[in-house]
Design a protein around this motif. Structure first.
Motif, short mmCIF file in Angstrom:
data_model
loop_
_atom_site.label_atom_id
_atom_site.label_comp_id
_atom_site.label_asym_id
_atom_site.label_seq_id
_atom_site.Cartn_x
_atom_site.Cartn_y
_atom_site.Cartn_z
N ARG A 73 0.84 -1.20 0.00
CA ARG A 73 0.00 0.00 0.00
C ARG A 73 0.87 1.24 0.00
N ILE A 74 0.53 2.18 -0.89
CA ILE A 74 1.26 3.45 -0.99
C ILE A 74 0.29 4.55 -0.59
N LYS A 75 0.63 5.27 0.46
CA LYS A 75 -0.22 6.39 0.91
C LYS A 75 0.45 7.70 0.53
N THR A 76 -0.37 8.64 0.00
CA THR A 76 0.13 9.94 -0.43
C THR A 76 -0.82 11.04 0.03
N ASN A 77 -0.45 12.28 -0.27
CA ASN A 77 -1.31 13.41 0.02
C ASN A 77 -2.23 13.75 -1.16
N ALA A 78 -2.23 12.94 -2.21
CA ALA A 78 -3.04 13.19 -3.41
C ALA A 78 -4.50 12.86 -3.16
N LYS A 79 -5.37 13.24 -4.11
CA LYS A 79 -6.80 12.94 -3.98
C LYS A 79 -7.03 11.45 -3.82
N ASN A 80 -6.37 10.66 -4.65
CA ASN A 80 -6.43 9.20 -4.54
C ASN A 80 -5.36 8.83 -3.51
N ARG A 81 -5.69 8.94 -2.24
CA ARG A 81 -4.70 8.86 -1.16
C ARG A 81 -3.97 7.54 -1.02
N GLN A 82 -4.58 6.46 -1.49
CA GLN A 82 -3.93 5.16 -1.36
C GLN A 82 -3.93 4.44 -2.70
N VAL A 83 -2.77 3.90 -3.05
CA VAL A 83 -2.61 3.11 -4.27
C VAL A 83 -2.12 1.73 -3.83
N LEU A 84 -2.65 0.70 -4.45
CA LEU A 84 -2.23 -0.67 -4.13
C LEU A 84 -1.35 -1.22 -5.24
N ILE A 85 -0.30 -1.90 -4.85
CA ILE A 85 0.53 -2.65 -5.80
C ILE A 85 0.38 -4.12 -5.43
N ILE A 86 -0.02 -4.92 -6.39
CA ILE A 86 -0.12 -6.36 -6.17
C ILE A 86 1.23 -6.97 -6.55
N VAL A 87 1.86 -7.63 -5.61
CA VAL A 87 3.15 -8.28 -5.82
C VAL A 87 2.86 -9.77 -5.97
N SER A 88 3.28 -10.35 -7.09
CA SER A 88 2.98 -11.77 -7.30
C SER A 88 4.13 -12.46 -8.00
N GLY A 89 4.11 -13.76 -7.97
CA GLY A 89 5.14 -14.55 -8.64
C GLY A 89 5.01 -16.01 -8.28
N ILE A 90 6.01 -16.76 -8.66
CA ILE A 90 6.06 -18.19 -8.37
C ILE A 90 7.43 -18.50 -7.79
N ILE A 91 7.43 -19.14 -6.63
CA ILE A 91 8.69 -19.58 -6.02
C ILE A 91 8.93 -21.00 -6.48
N LYS A 92 10.09 -21.23 -7.13
CA LYS A 92 10.44 -22.57 -7.60
C LYS A 92 10.87 -23.45 -6.43
N GLN A 93 10.59 -24.72 -6.58
CA GLN A 93 11.09 -25.68 -5.60
C GLN A 93 12.58 -25.82 -5.83
N LYS A 94 13.34 -25.87 -4.78
CA LYS A 94 14.78 -26.05 -4.91
C LYS A 94 15.07 -27.41 -5.51
N TYR A 95 16.10 -27.45 -6.36
CA TYR A 95 16.55 -28.69 -6.96
C TYR A 95 17.29 -29.50 -5.93
N ARG A 96 16.98 -30.77 -5.84
CA ARG A 96 17.66 -31.66 -4.89
C ARG A 96 18.26 -32.82 -5.66
N LYS A 97 19.52 -33.14 -5.35
CA LYS A 97 20.19 -34.27 -5.98
C LYS A 97 19.59 -35.57 -5.48
N SER A 98 19.51 -36.54 -6.38
CA SER A 98 19.07 -37.89 -5.97
C SER A 98 20.22 -38.55 -5.25
N GLU A 99 19.88 -39.34 -4.26
CA GLU A 99 20.96 -40.01 -3.53
C GLU A 99 21.07 -41.44 -3.97
#
Length: 99
Positions: A73-99
């Motif tokens: 959330r970004i709050k300012t002194n402007a007429k539209n006092r609050q702006v939202l930024i949606i942060v998204s993505g995909i976290i990859k599973q770490k690669y694991r060696k076979s034993e």
């Protein structure tokens, strides 16, 4: 703001904005509900026609793999006092060696 696909490392993205109004604006606060997301921003007045930036840092350490979505959330002194930024993505599973 798409962080795309990454492993559990800290990721940073910066977005710029322009004051298209007729008066200076001031970003008064930038925050998130999650401790995994932090932000920094341009301090002080941003005159009409001038640019500012918000930098968002996402720390995926300790998060399970898969999709995520957080709100900054970004709050300012402007007429539209609050702006939202949606942060998204995909976290990859770490690669694991076979034993």
């Amino acid at each position: 703001m798409n962080f795309e696909i990454f492993n559990n490392k800290i990721q940073t993205r910066t977005i710029g904005f322009t004051n298209t109004g007729t008066a200076p604006i001031v970003v008064t606060r930038v925050f998130s509900d999650c401790g995994c997301t932090a932000a920094s921003y341009t301090k002080g007045e941003i005159a009409p026609g001038e640019r500012g930036e918000v930098t968002v840092r996402f720390n995926g350490k300790g998060r399970t793999h898969g999709r995520f979505q957080e709100v900054v959330r970004i709050k300012t002194n402007a007429k539209n006092r609050q702006v939202l930024i949606i942060v998204s993505g995909i976290i990859k599973q770490k690669y694991r060696k076979s034993e």
